[in-house]
Design an enzyme around this catalytic site. Sequence first.
Site, PDB file in Angstrom:
ATOM      1  N   SER A 189      -3.244  64.515  45.784  1.00 18.85           N
ATOM      2  CA  SER A 189      -4.113  63.425  46.234  1.00 18.85           C
ATOM      3  C   SER A 189      -3.549  62.058  45.859  1.00 18.85           C
ATOM      4  O   SER A 189      -3.942  61.030  46.431  1.00 18.85           O
ATOM      5  CB  SER A 189      -5.509  63.576  45.619  1.00 18.85           C
ATOM      6  OG  SER A 189      -5.434  63.535  44.201  1.00 18.85           O
ATOM      7  N   LYS A 190      -2.617  62.022  44.912  1.00 17.18           N
ATOM      8  CA  LYS A 190      -2.073  60.749  44.441  1.00 17.18           C
ATOM      9  C   LYS A 190      -1.201  60.058  45.493  1.00 17.18           C
ATOM     10  O   LYS A 190      -0.918  58.865  45.365  1.00 17.18           O
ATOM     11  CB  LYS A 190      -1.285  60.962  43.146  1.00 17.18           C
ATOM     12  CG  LYS A 190      -2.123  61.484  41.982  1.00 17.18           C
ATOM     13  CD  LYS A 190      -3.257  60.550  41.614  1.00 17.18           C
ATOM     14  CE  LYS A 190      -3.976  60.997  40.353  1.00 17.18           C
ATOM     15  NZ  LYS A 190      -5.066  60.088  39.951  1.00 17.18           N
ATOM     16  N   ASP A 191      -0.784  60.791  46.524  1.00 17.90           N
ATOM     17  CA  ASP A 191      -0.062  60.138  47.617  1.00 17.90           C
ATOM     18  C   ASP A 191      -0.893  59.015  48.212  1.00 17.90           C
ATOM     19  O   ASP A 191      -0.366  57.972  48.619  1.00 17.90           O
ATOM     20  CB  ASP A 191       0.245  61.151  48.728  1.00 17.90           C
ATOM     21  CG  ASP A 191       1.365  62.102  48.383  1.00 17.90           C
ATOM     22  OD1 ASP A 191       1.889  62.019  47.258  1.00 17.90           O
ATOM     23  OD2 ASP A 191       1.706  62.934  49.234  1.00 17.90           O
ATOM     24  N   ALA A 223      -0.830  55.898  45.855  1.00 15.37           N
ATOM     25  CA  ALA A 223       0.516  55.324  45.764  1.00 15.37           C
ATOM     26  C   ALA A 223       0.825  54.500  47.006  1.00 15.37           C
ATOM     27  O   ALA A 223       1.280  53.348  46.923  1.00 15.37           O
ATOM     28  CB  ALA A 223       1.555  56.423  45.571  1.00 15.37           C
ATOM     29  N   THR A 275       0.887  61.205  40.103  1.00 15.91           N
ATOM     30  CA  THR A 275       0.989  59.832  40.608  1.00 15.91           C
ATOM     31  C   THR A 275       2.441  59.376  40.584  1.00 15.91           C
ATOM     32  O   THR A 275       2.912  58.713  41.511  1.00 15.91           O
ATOM     33  CB  THR A 275       0.126  58.874  39.774  1.00 15.91           C
ATOM     34  OG1 THR A 275      -1.222  59.321  39.786  1.00 15.91           O
ATOM     35  CG2 THR A 275       0.182  57.460  40.328  1.00 15.91           C
TER      36      THR A 275
END
Length: 346
Positions: A47-49, A52, A79
Amino acid sequence: MKHRNQVFDNVLDLVGNTPLIRLNKIASEFKGEFYAKVESFNPGQSSKDRIALHIIEEAERKGILSPGDTIIETTSGNTGFSIAMVSIIKGYDCVLAVSSKSSADKIDMLKTMGAKVYVCPAHVSADDPRSYYQVAKRLHEEMKGSVYINQYFNQLNIDAHYKSTGPEIWKQTQGKITHLVACSGTGGTISGTAKYLKEQNPDIKIIGVDAFGSVLKKYHETREFDEKEIYPYRIEGLGKNLIPTATDFDIIDEFIKVTDEDSAHTARLIAKTEGMFVGYTSGAATQAIIQLGEDNRFKSTDYVVVIFPDHGSRYMSKVYSDKWMNEQGFFDSVHEASAQNIQYIK
């Protein structure tokens, strides 16, 4: 963004629009319908895409980032991978301060993605100069032309999920969602997603998942930071020893605490029952559902969505390693090692 017969300009065009997948077995004994928002379908497998890409593009739009600059961040691994991936495509250098609690798999992946990695001791206070928070701040001060993402205290962390994850879940459930269950670390995922969903239907219950050894649950209930709550735990990317401003505690209805051991076994169980190879925090989030289900907290009309934030490949040296599980004392007569499933033909 160009989608010519599923032909994309680069991997960043694939961020978001992850699938919602029914959980058919692991929650079958509980009332209601259960679905997982499977974030490992992002190109960086987490989910950190979303944050970012959103934070970096906002920095570009505001003129904060220029070609050749360096992006600095604190991360438990996911992340960092996402930032490194975006940096490669956009032409930035990437420097990451990583907690030593992060799996060796994650650290190796960060190096492979071209990031310069500083591994910092996990079990020190947030204001200790060796902590990954302080190391990142120091590096930012020392490096000219650097930008510190600072996901724990960055409103854009929330905005990324408000603009993407929340609308996606609302559309995918056709507005039927009654509960959102999500792990809380920086708090951006749960806060941004919840903000959007609550705007559509304020009756949706937002359930945060916290770790034993973290301060989040007690802070949510008392608004007091209690250092006595802090002690070492194993789950990565879940819980905190500080209070992130990227967490909107007012929008979360309650927190459920889960243990390292239960979360590890539940991650393994998801693979064996649902065929999804998920990360440690996905196991933690599902363990919260199990605990709620065992307490008869769900009704037959409930539509529960749990966020699976990352992929199991990042935990091969931990949750999916029998050796590591045994070293933690996680195996017993009920939970046995998977090595018994292997037969060597001589």
